[in-house]
Each structure stands twice: as C-alpha cells, then as structure tokens.
Design an enzyme around this catalytic site. Structure first.
Site, PDB file in Angstrom:
ATOM      1  CB  SER A 121      -0.934   0.006   1.217  1.00  0.00           C
ATOM      2  OG  SER A 121      -0.199  -0.158   2.414  1.00  0.00           O
ATOM      3  CG  HIS A 142      -3.176  -1.192  -2.666  1.00  0.00           C
ATOM      4  ND1 HIS A 142      -3.474   0.127  -2.410  1.00  0.00           N
ATOM      5  CD2 HIS A 142      -3.204  -1.828  -1.456  1.00  0.00           C
ATOM      6  CE1 HIS A 142      -3.659   0.279  -1.102  1.00  0.00           C
ATOM      7  NE2 HIS A 142      -3.507  -0.881  -0.520  1.00  0.00           N
ATOM      8  CD  GLU A 154      -4.430   2.762  -5.167  1.00  0.00           C
ATOM      9  OE1 GLU A 154      -4.515   4.000  -5.235  1.00  0.00           O
ATOM     10  OE2 GLU A 154      -3.747   2.170  -4.301  1.00  0.00           O
ATOM     11  CG  ASN A 192      -2.775   4.009   1.513  1.00  0.00           C
ATOM     12  OD1 ASN A 192      -3.361   4.225   2.577  1.00  0.00           O
ATOM     13  ND2 ASN A 192      -2.632   2.799   1.011  1.00  0.00           N
TER      14      ASN A 192
END
Length: 288
Positions: A121, A142, A154, A192
């Site tokens: 991440s 991800h 992702e 993130n």
C-alpha cells in the site's frame, strides 16, 4: 499469457488482507494457494474463511454446494514449494527485504511468465522490482480491506513493468469483480496519498486534545463517512496503518504533513493493533 491462461493464483501472507484476497480468488473460480510461514496465522485464516463462507451461505448469497466448492479450491500451506501459479500476489509485511526474499524464492520455482504482484500500500513498485528476477513481470495489485467486499483495486506500474502485464492485471481485477484503476508508481499511489490525512489530521486533533477519538469518529460519520478514522484504523490494523504512514513520511523526505503520530506509535509498541488483537483505539472483548 492471457486471462484464460490463469488457472492458479498463489497468495503469500495469510493475514487479514492475504486471507481476503485468497477467498476472493477462490470465489471467482481460481485454484488458490494461501501460504504463510506462521502456522497459527494460517489456521486463523482457514477458520476465518470457513466462517465467512458459512455466513454467505446462511444469507443465501451462495449455495451450500458452492460453499464446499470454494473451500475445495483453496489450499492452506506452510510449504513454500507449493507456490506454483500463473499469478503470485504477496501480502506480507511492508519491508523491502522481506518482499525481495520471498518474491525471488518464488520466482526461482516458477516459469518466467509467472506474474509477481505486490499488495503493498506504500512501497514503490520500482524498488520492489529492482531486486527481483524479471522486474518486467512485477506489478502492484493493491486491494482494500475487506478484500472480498471493497470494489477498488489499484493496478500500479513500476518503471520496468511491461505494459501487457499491467493490462492483464486490470483484466484479472475485473474478473474478480473489482473496479481497477491504473496508477503510476508514486508514494502511496492514489488512495493512500489522498486518504493519509484522514488519519494524520485526526491523530493530530487527538494529540492536541481538541477532542476524543470517539468524538472525532462520530463527527466524521455524521459528515457522511461510513467509519471514523479511529474505527477504520482498528479495522485495518493500527500497526499496518502506522507502517504506511511511516513509509510515506520517508518517501516524501520527512514532509511534516505526513509525520507519524506518537499516539499511534504508542499503540503499536503496546501491541494494541486493533480488532485483530482485541484492543486498539477501542476494545473488542470478543476478539481472540
């Protein structure tokens, strides 16, 4: 390799994310191998998977026959030599040395065409790929917690990732029932990086004694968020969340806006990692 060539998916790391990804792959019809070096973690993952599928069956979302078939498609193992697949997804601790070690071990026992995907991440895919055999087949994939429910995935290209590998992982994400978003390699990727301040600023409010964590959670829930930041950190894992923030702080050359919280550090040091340990910012007396 095409999507039709993918029959087996191996998942490395049987923690919360690895278990969820493995269950998702099995539910989607793939032969699935879930590996962990820790027998206790692996046993917990098997128990969690069985309970999750039983819950789906009880709700009528899958039949009892489908429940059995999904379980039959998953192998839970401590034997690294069983990790032979068309796609390998690592979901281990956010440490480059650990990822390099396990991915290279797996690369040696698989075909050169095997795709090596990372569920990281925060760590750059380019840095992961740099010390792995065949960096062109290393890609970011991800998922978000819980992996069986959250739609977004992702798909991240490193500097060496072959375009056809990125495209194939996008197709795989769609096959898994997800909504893939292509991202270039950057600290925290998209989600993130954007979401980090949801946690960081909330923790600053707590540090400055502006409000309690319960009040901050209630306020953000009242603003439309399904969960408050402290509830979500407990669900994700306080340790995992802290690790991501720390990695991004380093990646952005100690930019103060990404500074990890001393309160969160204290929770990690105390072993209060959230739901998985029975205590985080909240207590979960029923958790073992």
């Amino acid at each position: 390799m095409t999507l039709q060539d993918i029959e087996t998916i191996a998942v490395i790391g049987a923690g919360t994310m690895g278990q969820g990804i493995a269950q998702l792959c099995a539910q989607s019809g793939f032969t699935t191998i879930l590996y962990d070096i820790n027998a206790t973690v692996l046993e917990k993952a098997e128990t969690t998977t069985m309970a999750s599928l039983a819950k789906l069956a009880d709700k009528g979302k899958i039949s009892s026959q489908e429940q059995e078939e999904i379980l039959d498609r998953i192998t839970f193992t401590k034997d690294v030599l069983q990790l032979r697949a068309e796609v390998v997804i690592e979901a281990v601790v956010e440490r480059l040395d650990v990822k390099h070690s396990i991915l290279n071990e797996v690369a040696q026992q698989n075909k050169p065409s095997t795709i090596l995907a990372s569920n990281t991440s925060s760590l750059p895919i380019t840095r992961i790929a740099a010390k792995v055999q065949g960096p062109e087949r290393v890609v970011g994939l991800h998922f978000f917690n819980p992996a069986t429910i959250m739609k977004l995935v992702e798909v991240i290209s490193g500097a060496a990732t072959a375009p056809e590998v990125t495209q194939l992982m996008k197709e795989l994400a769609l096959r898994l029932g997800k909504t893939p978003v292509i991202a270039q390699d950057a600290p925290g990727f998209i989600v993130n990086r954007v979401a980090r301040h949801f946690y960081v600023e909330s923790l600053k409010l707590l540090e400055e004694n502006v409000a309690s964590h319960e009040s901050i959670d209630r306020l953000l829930q009242a603003s439309g968020f399904k969960m408050g930041p402290f509830q979500l950190m407990d669900l994700i894992g306080v340790d995992t969340n802290f690790s991501v923030t720390s990695a991004m702080f380093e990646a952005f050359h100690q930019d103060p806006k990404f500074r990890p919280s001393r309160w969160q550090q204290q929770k990690v040091d105390a072993g209060h990692h959230g739901r998985k340990t029975g205590r985080g910012f909240y207590e979960y007396p029923t958790q073992k």
